[in-house]
Write a protein that holds these residues in place. Structure first.
Motif, PDB file in Angstrom:
ATOM      1  N   THR A  50       0.843  -1.190   0.000  1.00 40.39           N
ATOM      2  CA  THR A  50       0.000   0.000   0.000  1.00 40.39           C
ATOM      3  C   THR A  50       0.881   1.245   0.000  1.00 40.39           C
ATOM      4  OG1 THR A  50      -1.721  -1.164   1.232  1.00 40.39           O
ATOM      5  CG2 THR A  50      -1.815   1.234   1.231  1.00 40.39           C
ATOM      6  N   ARG A  51       0.591   2.170  -0.904  1.00 43.48           N
ATOM      7  CA  ARG A  51       1.392   3.383  -0.972  1.00 43.48           C
ATOM      8  C   ARG A  51       0.585   4.518  -1.583  1.00 43.48           C
ATOM      9  NH1 ARG A  51       4.047   3.819  -6.250  1.00 43.48           N
ATOM     10  NH2 ARG A  51       3.774   1.934  -7.503  1.00 43.48           N
ATOM     11  N   ALA A  52       1.040   5.721  -1.369  1.00 43.03           N
ATOM     12  CA  ALA A  52       0.475   6.864  -2.071  1.00 43.03           C
ATOM     13  C   ALA A  52       0.879   6.782  -3.540  1.00 43.03           C
ATOM     14  CB  ALA A  52       0.971   8.164  -1.453  1.00 43.03           C
ATOM     15  N   ALA A  53      -0.101   6.980  -4.423  1.00 44.73           N
ATOM     16  CA  ALA A  53       0.207   6.793  -5.847  1.00 44.73           C
ATOM     17  C   ALA A  53      -0.821   7.500  -6.714  1.00 44.73           C
ATOM     18  CB  ALA A  53       0.250   5.304  -6.193  1.00 44.73           C
ATOM     19  N   SER A  54      -0.428   7.676  -7.951  1.00 43.51           N
ATOM     20  CA  SER A  54      -1.322   8.112  -9.017  1.00 43.51           C
ATOM     21  C   SER A  54      -1.427   6.981 -10.025  1.00 43.51           C
ATOM     22  CB  SER A  54      -0.793   9.379  -9.700  1.00 43.51           C
ATOM     23  OG  SER A  54      -0.818  10.474  -8.813  1.00 43.51           O
ATOM     24  N   VAL A  55      -2.645   6.579 -10.347  1.00 45.50           N
ATOM     25  CA  VAL A  55      -2.873   5.458 -11.249  1.00 45.50           C
ATOM     26  C   VAL A  55      -3.413   6.000 -12.559  1.00 45.50           C
ATOM     27  CG1 VAL A  55      -4.088   3.276 -11.590  1.00 45.50           C
ATOM     28  CG2 VAL A  55      -3.349   3.941  -9.287  1.00 45.50           C
ATOM     29  N   ALA A  56      -2.655   5.778 -13.625  1.00 46.59           N
ATOM     30  CA  ALA A  56      -3.015   6.295 -14.941  1.00 46.59           C
ATOM     31  C   ALA A  56      -3.790   5.244 -15.726  1.00 46.59           C
ATOM     32  CB  ALA A  56      -1.770   6.706 -15.711  1.00 46.59           C
ATOM     33  N   VAL A  57      -4.812   5.706 -16.441  1.00 48.17           N
ATOM     34  CA  VAL A  57      -5.715   4.817 -17.178  1.00 48.17           C
ATOM     35  C   VAL A  57      -5.892   5.339 -18.590  1.00 48.17           C
ATOM     36  CG1 VAL A  57      -8.063   3.888 -17.303  1.00 48.17           C
ATOM     37  CG2 VAL A  57      -6.955   4.181 -15.072  1.00 48.17           C
ATOM     38  N   VAL A  75     -16.468  -8.657   5.653  1.00 48.39           N
ATOM     39  CA  VAL A  75     -15.168  -9.298   5.861  1.00 48.39           C
ATOM     40  C   VAL A  75     -14.178  -8.303   6.459  1.00 48.39           C
ATOM     41  CG1 VAL A  75     -13.209 -10.386   4.691  1.00 48.39           C
ATOM     42  CG2 VAL A  75     -15.553 -11.017   4.075  1.00 48.39           C
ATOM     43  N   TRP A  76     -14.171  -7.076   5.992  1.00 46.01           N
ATOM     44  CA  TRP A  76     -13.244  -6.083   6.514  1.00 46.01           C
ATOM     45  C   TRP A  76     -13.504  -5.804   7.992  1.00 46.01           C
ATOM     46  CZ3 TRP A  76      -8.931  -4.136   7.172  1.00 46.01           C
ATOM     47  CH2 TRP A  76      -8.705  -2.847   7.670  1.00 46.01           C
ATOM     48  N   THR A  77     -14.759  -5.739   8.393  1.00 48.82           N
ATOM     49  CA  THR A  77     -15.082  -5.485   9.800  1.00 48.82           C
ATOM     50  C   THR A  77     -14.472  -6.553  10.700  1.00 48.82           C
ATOM     51  OG1 THR A  77     -17.139  -4.361   9.208  1.00 48.82           O
ATOM     52  CG2 THR A  77     -16.983  -5.229  11.454  1.00 48.82           C
ATOM     53  N   ARG A  92      -9.290  -8.676  13.843  1.00 53.11           N
ATOM     54  CA  ARG A  92      -8.380  -9.801  14.061  1.00 53.11           C
ATOM     55  C   ARG A  92      -6.948  -9.478  13.636  1.00 53.11           C
ATOM     56  NH1 ARG A  92     -10.874 -15.020  14.623  1.00 53.11           N
ATOM     57  NH2 ARG A  92     -13.131 -14.789  14.901  1.00 53.11           N
ATOM     58  N   GLY A  93      -6.683  -8.214  13.324  1.00 50.21           N
ATOM     59  CA  GLY A  93      -5.325  -7.812  13.013  1.00 50.21           C
ATOM     60  C   GLY A  93      -4.925  -7.945  11.562  1.00 50.21           C
ATOM     61  N   HIS A  94      -5.871  -8.222  10.681  1.00 54.36           N
ATOM     62  CA  HIS A  94      -5.565  -8.299   9.250  1.00 54.36           C
ATOM     63  C   HIS A  94      -5.734  -6.923   8.611  1.00 54.36           C
ATOM     64  CE1 HIS A  94      -5.286 -12.655   9.182  1.00 54.36           C
ATOM     65  NE2 HIS A  94      -6.405 -12.723   9.889  1.00 54.36           N
ATOM     66  N   GLY A  95      -5.031  -6.710   7.516  1.00 56.92           N
ATOM     67  CA  GLY A  95      -5.133  -5.462   6.793  1.00 56.92           C
ATOM     68  C   GLY A  95      -5.934  -5.603   5.514  1.00 56.92           C
ATOM     69  N   LEU A  96      -6.177  -4.479   4.867  1.00 58.26           N
ATOM     70  CA  LEU A  96      -6.899  -4.500   3.595  1.00 58.26           C
ATOM     71  C   LEU A  96      -6.124  -5.248   2.522  1.00 58.26           C
ATOM     72  CD1 LEU A  96      -8.557  -0.980   3.388  1.00 58.26           C
ATOM     73  CD2 LEU A  96      -9.729  -3.184   3.259  1.00 58.26           C
ATOM     74  N   GLU A  97      -4.804  -5.272   2.617  1.00 57.78           N
ATOM     75  CA  GLU A  97      -4.031  -6.052   1.650  1.00 57.78           C
ATOM     76  C   GLU A  97      -4.413  -7.530   1.716  1.00 57.78           C
ATOM     77  OE1 GLU A  97       0.127  -5.347   2.172  1.00 57.78           O
ATOM     78  OE2 GLU A  97      -0.078  -3.179   1.944  1.00 57.78           O
ATOM     79  N   ASP A  98      -4.675  -8.033   2.919  1.00 56.62           N
ATOM     80  CA  ASP A  98      -5.126  -9.424   3.061  1.00 56.62           C
ATOM     81  C   ASP A  98      -6.481  -9.616   2.408  1.00 56.62           C
ATOM     82  OD1 ASP A  98      -2.860 -10.151   4.637  1.00 56.62           O
ATOM     83  OD2 ASP A  98      -3.843  -9.293   6.398  1.00 56.62           O
TER      84      ASP A  98
END
Length: 445
Positions: A19-26, A340-342, A347-353
């Motif tokens: 996870t990082r700050a970014a600009s995503v070009a499309v 699932v996120w809640t 339980r200590g998991h992140g959004l990456e999981d």
């Protein structure tokens, strides 16, 4: 980025590298670059600044019962894909039942594809395996289904009978011959027949009627066949933690098996299901809290690969207070990500999981990982924008699926989906939908 048409900028973009700050070009519906946050925006490109909202790859839900055509009063492609889009899902794969006809021949697949013409997100299809349609399996594969679905116990609809062991062996051998994928509802009918009969409103009685042993026995038989034939198999909607050591051992021995579970098994528990509340009824059933802990551990260690909804709706009148006769299915498309996120964050998991379980691995399961499941150059510009720390209380009347029945009614969940994007086009933002522009997908060659 000079050819970019759109730039999405966020302080939190979930990429395969973290996870990082970014600009995503499309451009032309495809991600062309993931650049530093402060990269200059070309004059021709439209900038959408998401602030601190998280930019996720669109979710890929590979287990959805749309029921269209034939049982469209239960659900339809327009309503199901609206609900999916509202929940951050940009691709779904439709199960071959409970539509009429089921997707068990190439002609029936054509009928299903016509019904799905107006979808808000991308849609693919599973084929169905019946006791007598072995000769239809390879033509369905060639026609582009992503794999096949079979039941080892009664499906709940008479037009989709389950397979006996000889029929499973014959069908799996055919599918293995072209290296297809068989997904299986694994409950043993003999164990179910021997269990106490459920009757009336007590959830405890219903739970006793679908014992863990039924899953364990059926999975063991499936794994034996898969090992003998060198076949690829996928265990659908695992609810019982008892089967996890068996699955882990088979995988260690080289059996080609993958496993999914569902949000309702990860977030709900048998102890909290009120008697008569058949919005919670599904097969296999929601089990005890200790069992839920085992499923979370299996997600963490990789024994369970992915999380899908098994969205299986019906009209409200079929959700009676008698667990024996009520329709079994959870309607969860719109709520799967926040549900699932809640639980995951607690339980200590992140959004990456969560992205790995609900987007990357599901895309990989059906061979769409060259286009879906990640924010990376060359992938489709499919995104969900999530405010992960905002909460909302579930109001059934505010959900987009056709019938306002949900096991999550009244629950407060973390994670508000602010917008969903399909190939660089915003399909829903703050509850406002654009016209359906989803595509019908076929299995990559």
């Amino acid at each position: 980025m000079s050819d970019a048409e759109l730039v999405l900028r966020s302080t939190r973009v979930i990429t395969p590298g973290g996870t990082r700050a970014a600009s995503v070009a499309v451009a032309d519906g495809t991600i062309t670059a993931v650049l530093p946050y402060d990269a200059p925006v070309p004059g021709a490109a439209r900038l959408t600044d998401l602030g601190d909202d998280v930019l996720l790859p669109g979710l890929v839900d590979t287990h959805v019962h749309v029921n269209d055509p034939g049982r469209t009063e239960w659900e339809g492609f327009r309503t199901a894909t609206r609900a999916a889009a509202a929940g951050g899902i940009t691709t779904l794969v439709d199960m071959p039942l409970n539509s009429l006809p089921p997707t068990t021949t190439v002609d029936h697949l054509r009928t299903k594809r016509r019904a799905a013409a107006e979808a808000h997100i991308d849609v693919g299809f599973w084929g169905g395996v019946l006791p007598d349609n072995v000769e239809d399996l390879h033509p369905l594969h060639e026609a582009g289904v992503f794999g096949f679905k079979a039941f080892l116990s009664p499906s709940g609809v008479e037009e989709f009978p389950h397979l006996g062991q000889e029929e499973l062996a014959r069908s799996l051998a055919e599918i293995a011959a072209f290296d297809g994928l068989l997904t299986v509802h694994a409950e043993d009918p003999h164990r179910l027949a021997a269990a106490p009969r459920a009757a009336g409103p007590r959830y405890a009685d219903f739970l006793a009627s679908r014992p863990r042993e039924a899953e364990h026995t059926a999975i063991a038989l499936l794994l034996e066949q898969a090992e003998r034939l060198g076949a690829r198999v996928h265990v659908l909607h695992l609810s019982s933690g008892d089967a996890l050591p068996l699955i882990a051992a088979a995988r260690a021995d080289g059996v080609r098996v993958t496993v999914e579970t569902c949000p309702h098994y990860l977030t709900l528990t048998a102890e909290e299901v009120p008697d008569g509340a058949s919005a919670f009824k599904c097969c296999p059933p929601i089990r005890e809290a200790a069992n839920r802990d085992l499923l979370w551990q299996a997600l963490a260690d990789g024994t369970v690969d992915c999380v899908v909804t098994d969205h299986s709706p019906s009209t409200a009148d079929l959700k009676t207070d008698d667990f024996a006769t009520a329709w079994g299915g959870i309607s969860g498309l719109q709520l799967s990500l926040p549900a699932v996120w809640t639980e995951a964050r607690g339980r200590g998991h992140g959004l990456e999981d969560v992205v790995r379980w609900m987007s990357a691995r599901t895309a990989g399961l059906v061979g769409l990982d060259a286009r879906k499941g990640a924010i990376a150059p060359g992938r489709d510009a499919d995104f969900a924008v999530l405010a992960p720390d905002e909460t909302f209380t579930v109001d059934p009347a505010a959900l987009q699926h056709r019938n306002p029945v949900t096991a999550y009614a009244g629950r407060t969940l973390y994670g508000v989906v602010k917008s969903t994007w399909l190939r660089g086009r915003c399909v829903v933002a703050d509850g406002e939908f654009t016209e359906p522009k989803g595509r019908l997908l076929t299995r990559p060659r």
